[in-house]
Design a protein around this motif. Structure first.
Motif, PDB file in Angstrom:
ATOM      1  N   UNK A  17      -5.988   9.964  -5.521  1.00 43.97           N
ATOM      2  CA  UNK A  17      -6.506   9.116  -4.351  1.00 43.97           C
ATOM      3  C   UNK A  17      -6.737   7.615  -4.722  1.00 43.97           C
ATOM      4  N   UNK A  18      -6.976   7.404  -5.766  1.00 38.12           N
ATOM      5  CA  UNK A  18      -7.059   5.840  -6.462  1.00 38.12           C
ATOM      6  C   UNK A  18      -5.556   5.312  -6.017  1.00 38.12           C
ATOM      7  N   UNK A  19      -4.316   5.959  -6.603  1.00 35.24           N
ATOM      8  CA  UNK A  19      -3.034   5.709  -6.435  1.00 35.24           C
ATOM      9  C   UNK A  19      -2.975   5.058  -4.661  1.00 35.24           C
ATOM     10  N   UNK A  20      -3.233   6.169  -4.022  1.00 33.29           N
ATOM     11  CA  UNK A  20      -2.833   6.157  -2.529  1.00 33.29           C
ATOM     12  C   UNK A  20      -3.552   4.897  -2.084  1.00 33.29           C
ATOM     13  N   UNK A  21      -4.889   4.722  -2.338  1.00 31.53           N
ATOM     14  CA  UNK A  21      -5.745   3.766  -1.859  1.00 31.53           C
ATOM     15  C   UNK A  21      -5.168   2.434  -2.412  1.00 31.53           C
ATOM     16  N   UNK A  24      -1.897   1.305  -0.666  1.00 26.07           N
ATOM     17  CA  UNK A  24      -2.182   0.828   0.814  1.00 26.07           C
ATOM     18  C   UNK A  24      -2.483  -0.524   0.880  1.00 26.07           C
ATOM     19  N   UNK A  25      -3.321  -0.738  -0.035  1.00 21.53           N
ATOM     20  CA  UNK A  25      -3.812  -2.346  -0.254  1.00 21.53           C
ATOM     21  C   UNK A  25      -2.742  -3.234  -0.568  1.00 21.53           C
ATOM     22  N   UNK A  31       2.606  -8.162   2.568  1.00 21.42           N
ATOM     23  CA  UNK A  31       3.029  -8.522   3.650  1.00 21.42           C
ATOM     24  C   UNK A  31       2.616  -9.773   3.898  1.00 21.42           C
ATOM     25  N   UNK A  32       1.153  -9.994   3.602  1.00 23.85           N
ATOM     26  CA  UNK A  32       0.606 -11.174   3.933  1.00 23.85           C
ATOM     27  C   UNK A  32       0.570 -12.290   2.821  1.00 23.85           C
ATOM     28  N   UNK A  33       1.300 -12.243   1.859  1.00 24.78           N
ATOM     29  CA  UNK A  33       1.730 -13.361   0.872  1.00 24.78           C
ATOM     30  C   UNK A  33       2.922 -13.330   0.695  1.00 24.78           C
ATOM     31  N   UNK A  34       3.949 -12.918   1.696  1.00 25.36           N
ATOM     32  CA  UNK A  34       5.515 -13.274   1.297  1.00 25.36           C
ATOM     33  C   UNK A  34       6.128 -12.616   0.312  1.00 25.36           C
ATOM     34  N   UNK A  35       5.614 -11.440   0.051  1.00 26.52           N
ATOM     35  CA  UNK A  35       6.417 -10.471  -1.164  1.00 26.52           C
ATOM     36  C   UNK A  35       7.074  -9.630  -0.084  1.00 26.52           C
ATOM     37  N   UNK A  36       8.038 -10.413   0.592  1.00 25.20           N
ATOM     38  CA  UNK A  36       8.875  -9.641   1.644  1.00 25.20           C
ATOM     39  C   UNK A  36      10.247 -10.038   1.723  1.00 25.20           C
ATOM     40  N   UNK A  37      11.141  -9.089   2.392  1.00 32.03           N
ATOM     41  CA  UNK A  37      12.423  -9.523   2.858  1.00 32.03           C
ATOM     42  C   UNK A  37      12.840  -8.773   4.001  1.00 32.03           C
ATOM     43  N   UNK A 429       8.995   2.233   3.152  1.00 30.65           N
ATOM     44  CA  UNK A 429       9.228   3.194   4.011  1.00 30.65           C
ATOM     45  C   UNK A 429       9.296   4.473   3.064  1.00 30.65           C
ATOM     46  N   UNK A 430       8.982   4.274   1.696  1.00 31.54           N
ATOM     47  CA  UNK A 430       9.172   5.423   0.952  1.00 31.54           C
ATOM     48  C   UNK A 430       8.035   6.314   0.559  1.00 31.54           C
ATOM     49  N   UNK A 431       7.691   7.591   0.370  1.00 31.38           N
ATOM     50  CA  UNK A 431       6.681   8.417   0.417  1.00 31.38           C
ATOM     51  C   UNK A 431       5.705   7.752  -0.356  1.00 31.38           C
ATOM     52  N   UNK A 432       4.578   7.939   0.132  1.00 34.21           N
ATOM     53  CA  UNK A 432       3.291   7.427  -1.079  1.00 34.21           C
ATOM     54  C   UNK A 432       2.511   8.568  -1.363  1.00 34.21           C
ATOM     55  N   UNK A 433       2.066   8.927  -2.632  1.00 38.35           N
ATOM     56  CA  UNK A 433       2.483   8.041  -3.480  1.00 38.35           C
ATOM     57  C   UNK A 433       3.790   8.421  -4.104  1.00 38.35           C
TER      58      UNK A 433
END
Ligand SMILES: Nc1ncnc2c1ncn2[C@@H]1O[C@H](COP(=O)(O)OP(=O)(O)O)[C@@H](O)[C@H]1O
Ligand SMILES: [Mg+2]
Length: 493
Positions: A17-21, A24-25, A31-37, A429-433
């Motif tokens: 549960x900790x990992x999934x949580x 997600x965060x 996405x909100x800090x430019x760790x993106x492509x 797009x890959x499964x979590x966790x």
């Protein structure tokens, strides 16, 4: 021999549960800090998705990290000297030039510019030396009990053009710091070294701009038709815009440069009626980026101009694999650095590098690789990933080209075997966790150097980046979808 291991900075696996949580965060943080492509498969210019990243920082020995940081200015200077040694470049590249059209085209530009007289003697080098820890002991060919689980690091290559991750390197430290804090391990962040690569690289660009000394001049970024790794480029622009709002930056492809620029009678490069002070290449390192003669003409035009180039064409040539191999040959470092302590420190970073020229040494190298192909990597004169040959394919490739001239365009390199680190890779797009997997890392150290053939006026180490890939993957390009962003967690022996 089983591969050595380093332990993760916190015990794994994490509770489900900790990992999934936390993933997600972390994805939203990304996405909100430019760790993106941008997505290559479903390209949409307006959409950024998360770049693959490793959830927790990967352990890296502190002493080896410090060694790499300290050595960078020495490597910068070495590269600067190599780039300005016409005879050395000519001699080193001569066989490759006969069979490698791309390198030959770059070389032709260099010859043309030299013949007509260099108009801008200052070069801006923004280098990245890529290294991996070697877990085998060079003396015993086995894991060395004294140094286990690693001996020291070895250089994979040094990049002199479009050395990326000036933004993604530092921001990887930030996202992993966020994850550690969320997991209640904020106290560990102190072991993640500060990383100011973005500001350090941009300071190099503005330093060169100021040296050019024309207040109305602009900076030109040379970019691909489509920039997938857009965050890593735009953040450079944002950084310069913030620190130096007086400077205008343009982004142009080589084709647009062909169409929209010209050289005036003083060989100033003119874009939109203004002089270009600095040209920073984020493209131009692979053949596909020159689809027609227009791109080559644009490159020649820029090279002939008074603009300060990052890199100048001879710097790009100095970053070829063939030059790296030549530098590792007996006596060559001494030629550039004398015979002091710095020379032996640089010699130590080379793993076995062999020429495949048609001579006695080349034949020996071929025999050696055929006998034990898995121990080697075969490299052509290319940048950008996806060009090397690994494992059993080394043998097939060598058998095929053993008697063909093509062989001289390659070098042979001993394969580095880094220690394994367990970790989670978060991918779009890959499964979590995700599962805990075995990973290996490659550290890149950034350096900036500015100067002429005879005088270096700026020489710094400016930061780092860490890329991590599955232990059984050959290559780890993040934009290619193989590697993942990461940052070092320094551990004491
Ligand atoms: N000697 C080596 N040992 C182990 N892995 C290597 C070696 N050389 C290259 N690689 C792997 O292949 C990747 C690409 O090789 P590199 O020499 O950096 O070429 P490129 O210019 O295409 O980036 C590296 O990032 C690394 O993951
Ligand atoms: Mg590389």
């Amino acid at each position: 021999m089983s591969q050595a291991r380093l332990t993760s900075c916190i015990p794994l696996p994490l509770e489900h549960k900790t990992l999934v949580n936390v993933i997600e965060k972390a994805k939203d943080w990304a996405l909100m800090h430019g760790v993106g492509m941008r997505d290559k498969k479903h390209f949409n210019k307006d959409v950024i998705q998360i770049a693959p990243f490793v959830l927790l920082p990967s352990p890296f020995p502190r002493t080896e990290f410090d060694k790499a940081i300290e050595l960078q200015p020495i490597l910068n200077e070495l590269m600067h000297k190599v780039a300005h040694d016409d005879c050395f470049l000519e001699h080193t590249l001569q066989n490759a030039l006969q069979v490698d059209e791309f390198t030959a085209s770059l070389y032709d530009i260099w010859v043309k510019v030299r013949n007509e007289g260099v108009t801008q003697p200052v070069s801006l080098g923004m280098l990245r030396s890529d290294i991996m820890l070697e877990s085998r002991c060079p003396h015993t060919e086995n894991q060395c009990a004294k140094h286990s689980p690693y001996c020291s690091w070895k250089q994979v290559e040094i990049n002199s053009i479009a050395s990326g991750f000036g933004h993604l390197g530092p921001v990887s430290r930030e996202i992993q710091s966020y994850v550690l804090r969320q997991l209640g391990h904020g106290d560990l962040i102190k072991n993640m070294p500060e990383n100011k690569a973005l500001s350090g690289l941009c300071a190099g660009i503005t330093e060169a701009y100021d040296l050019f000394g024309v207040p109305s001049a602009v900076i030109l970024f040379v970019v691909e038709e489509v920039s997938y790794n857009i965050c890593d480029q735009r953040f450079h622009e944002f950084e310069i815009a913030e620190k130096r709002p007086d400077i205008q930056i343009h982004r142009k492809t080589l084709n647009e440069i062909f169409e929209e620029t010209h050289l005036n009678d003083k060989k100033q490069l003119i874009l939109d009626g203004r002089q270009v002070a600095v040209v920073y290449y984020r493209s131009g390192y692979e053949p596909a980026q020159y689809p027609s003669s227009k791109e080559w003409d644009a490159r020649l035009r820029v090279e002939r101009s008074t603009a300060i180039k990052c890199p100048s064409i001879h710097y790009q040539l100095a970053g070829t694999k063939k030059v790296q191999q030549a530098l590792a040959s007996p006596g060559v470092l001494e030629q550039f650095m004398g015979g002091g302590a710095a020379t032996s420190r640089v010699r130590d970073i080379f793993t076995g590098l062999y020429s495949l020229d048609f001579d006695e040494t080349g034949e020996r190298a071929v025999e050696m690789a055929l006998a034990d192909a898995e121990k080697f990597v075969l490299k052509p004169q290319r940048e950008g990933g996806g060009n090397n040959v690994y494992g059993a394919d080394v043998r097939d490739a060598l058998l095929k080209m053993r008697h063909s001239r093509e062989r001289a365009a390659y070098i042979l390199m001993e394969r580095i075997l880094p220690p394994l680190v367990p970790g989670y890779v978060v991918r779009p797009g890959s499964p979590v966790p995700p599962p805990v997997v075995d990973l290996v890392s490659e550290l890149g150290i950034f350096g900036v150097i500015i100067g002429t053939k005879d005088k270096i006026c700026y020489n710094r180490q400016v930061g780092h980046m860490l890329r991590t890939k599955l232990a059984d993957a050959n290559e780890g390009g993040v934009a290619a979808g193989l590697g993942a962003l990461d940052s070092p967690y320094l551990v004491d022996a």
